[in-house]
Design a protein around this motif. Structure first.
Motif, short mmCIF file in Angstrom:
data_model
loop_
_atom_site.label_atom_id
_atom_site.label_comp_id
_atom_site.label_asym_id
_atom_site.label_seq_id
_atom_site.Cartn_x
_atom_site.Cartn_y
_atom_site.Cartn_z
N CYS A 356 0.85 -1.18 0.00
CA CYS A 356 0.00 0.00 0.00
C CYS A 356 0.89 1.24 0.00
CB CYS A 356 -0.91 0.01 1.23
SG CYS A 356 -2.06 1.38 1.27
N LEU A 357 0.50 2.25 -0.75
CA LEU A 357 1.22 3.51 -0.79
C LEU A 357 0.36 4.58 -0.13
CD1 LEU A 357 3.42 5.48 -1.73
CD2 LEU A 357 2.33 5.52 -3.98
N ALA A 358 0.92 5.24 0.86
CA ALA A 358 0.20 6.28 1.59
C ALA A 358 1.00 7.57 1.57
CB ALA A 358 -0.05 5.84 3.04
N HIS A 359 0.31 8.68 1.34
CA HIS A 359 0.95 10.00 1.30
C HIS A 359 0.21 10.92 2.26
CE1 HIS A 359 2.32 13.70 -1.27
NE2 HIS A 359 2.90 13.64 -0.08
N TRP A 360 0.86 11.21 3.37
CA TRP A 360 0.28 12.10 4.37
C TRP A 360 0.52 13.55 3.97
CZ3 TRP A 360 -2.85 11.02 8.38
CH2 TRP A 360 -3.11 12.06 9.31
#
Length: 415
Positions: A356-360
């Motif tokens: 999974c790729l997450a960008h905060w």
């Protein structure tokens, strides 16, 4: 889950676009999602497009559900294209982001995608086709009943005239939406796409190694992480050589995640290692020495499960239904066959590793999540992190195998 319903007022709304394009949007909502105002017929939200026709005749169709090899990125747009009577060679498919306000329930599981969306997508395609026919009739001053569609065109056989959908897009965008009960659907005998051998829209990209899957994604400045959890559910973190791991070249950080022991599909205790690239993260994981407190589940074994199953099978069970006289039938039988059947615990060994790729971004978080149930993922992330679901955006890349494993969303929370 409830079958999505389609309110006529919210069925579709047409918006004229720059360049003479024609946007057709409609809504799908499950009955338990309708507010009292909506149930009374009040439109309360803006549409998101399923069908877009450009002045060049290109038809763009949105695929609402995640494709994990079962083919819904092709089959769902085929339903739209069939009723629209579009030329499949002039159709472009785009994967929709997660937006259940616009697309209705978006999940891939239980073989539900086609039958659950069959009728609503037919209605959307038929409505668009009717509007294109009406635009042709007005353009030529002929009755709409004298016009018919064929492979992305509307023709008037009596005068041997024909117009492409692209030529009609701007005009169609100005017309009223037909009532749902006025729609005329294609006879199945006239289907050209449905029932024919149609290749998957991503087939060429897959066999030529194009970036489609979650593991293919890259963002500027992104880092890579591995998350090490206990092999036994319920075990708590005790200690680890974090200073040694953090000192390795290319490792940005290594830290303990306290996590929760419930729910099982949430954030479990573990150690996260963040690095500059995948190789460094995996090598650091090999160097990690971690110990766990004992868990009440540590003594569970497949053998004990099998023994318990045998014990339960020998005890009287609860009668659900009782037909005939089984004992008498066995007593008079010439031969009896007895057998026990069992199967082991199996790994959900997806070809594409879980990722999974997450960008905060400040108070918002953006995901590129290969998930079968993005709605469950958003809910779990919001609950775990204590943020509003509206602050979470989810893009749905192609999935390299799900088998039910990606119905859970623990990897989204970990990311």
């Amino acid at each position: 889950m409830n079958t999505p319903s389609l309110d006529r007022r919210d069925f579709l709304r047409v918006t004229g676009l720059a360049g003479g394009a024609y946007m057709l949007g409609f809504y799908l909502k499950s009955s338990n999602e309708l507010s009292a105002a909506e149930a009374a017929g009040a439109a309360t939200f803006s549409p998101n497009a399923f069908i877009k026709i450009g002045a060049d005749g290109m038809v763009t169709l949105m695929a609402k559900n995640a494709d994990m090899g079962q083919g819904v990125k092709t089959s769902l747009p085929m339903i739209l294209a069939e009723e629209l009577d579009a030329d499949w060679k002039s159709v472009r498919i785009e994967q929709a982001d997660f937006n259940e306000t616009a697309y209705g329930i978006q999940y891939s599981g239980g073989s539900h995608s086609v039958w659950r969306n069959w009728q609503p997508l037919r209605e959307a395609g038929a409505a668009a086709r009717a509007m294109l026919v009406a635009a042709t009739a007005q353009t030529w001053g002929v009755p709409a009943t004298e016009c018919e569609t064929e492979a992305g065109t509307v023709l008037h056989r009596a005068s041997n005239r024909r117009l492409g959908y692209g030529e009609l897009a701007a005009k169609a965008a100005t017309l009223p939406v037909p009532a749902k009960d006025s729609l005329r659907f294609k006879d199945a005998r006239n289907y050209k796409l449905i029932g024919s051998r149609t290749g998957g829209v991503d087939n060429l990209a897959i066999v030529t190694g194009q970036p489609l899957f979650g593991l293919d994604l890259k963002r500027p400045g992104m880092l890579y992480a591995v998350f090490v959890k206990a092999r036994v559910f319920g075990a708590k973190f005790r200690s680890a050589n974090l200073d040694r791991v953090k000192a390795l070249p290319g490792v940005r950080d290594a830290f303990v995640v306290e996590g929760h022991l419930t729910p099982a599909d949430g954030l479990l205790p573990g150690v996260a290692i963040v690095a500059d690239n995948t190789w460094t993260a995996l090598k650091a994981k090999q160097a990690l020495q971690i110990s766990w407190d004992e868990s009440p589940n540590s003594e569970q074994r497949s053998e004990s499960y099998a023994a318990l199953a045998d014990k339960l099978a020998s005890e009287p069970g609860r009668v659900i239904r009782n037909d005939g006289d089984v004992d008498a039938a066995f007593a008079s039988a010439a031969k009896k066959v007895e057998a026990n059947y069992s199967y082991p615990f199996l790994a959900h060994a997806t070809m594409e590793p879980m990722n999974c790729l997450a960008h905060w971004q400040g108070d918002r978080i953006e995901f590129w999540a290969p998930t079968q149930m993005p709605g469950v993922g958003r809910e779990l992330v919001a609950k775990t992190l204590g943020i509003a679901e509206e602050k979470i955006t989810i893009h749905i890349p192609r999935i390299g195998g799900g088998f039910g494993r990606r119905l859970k969303a623990d990897y989204m929370v970990e990311a």
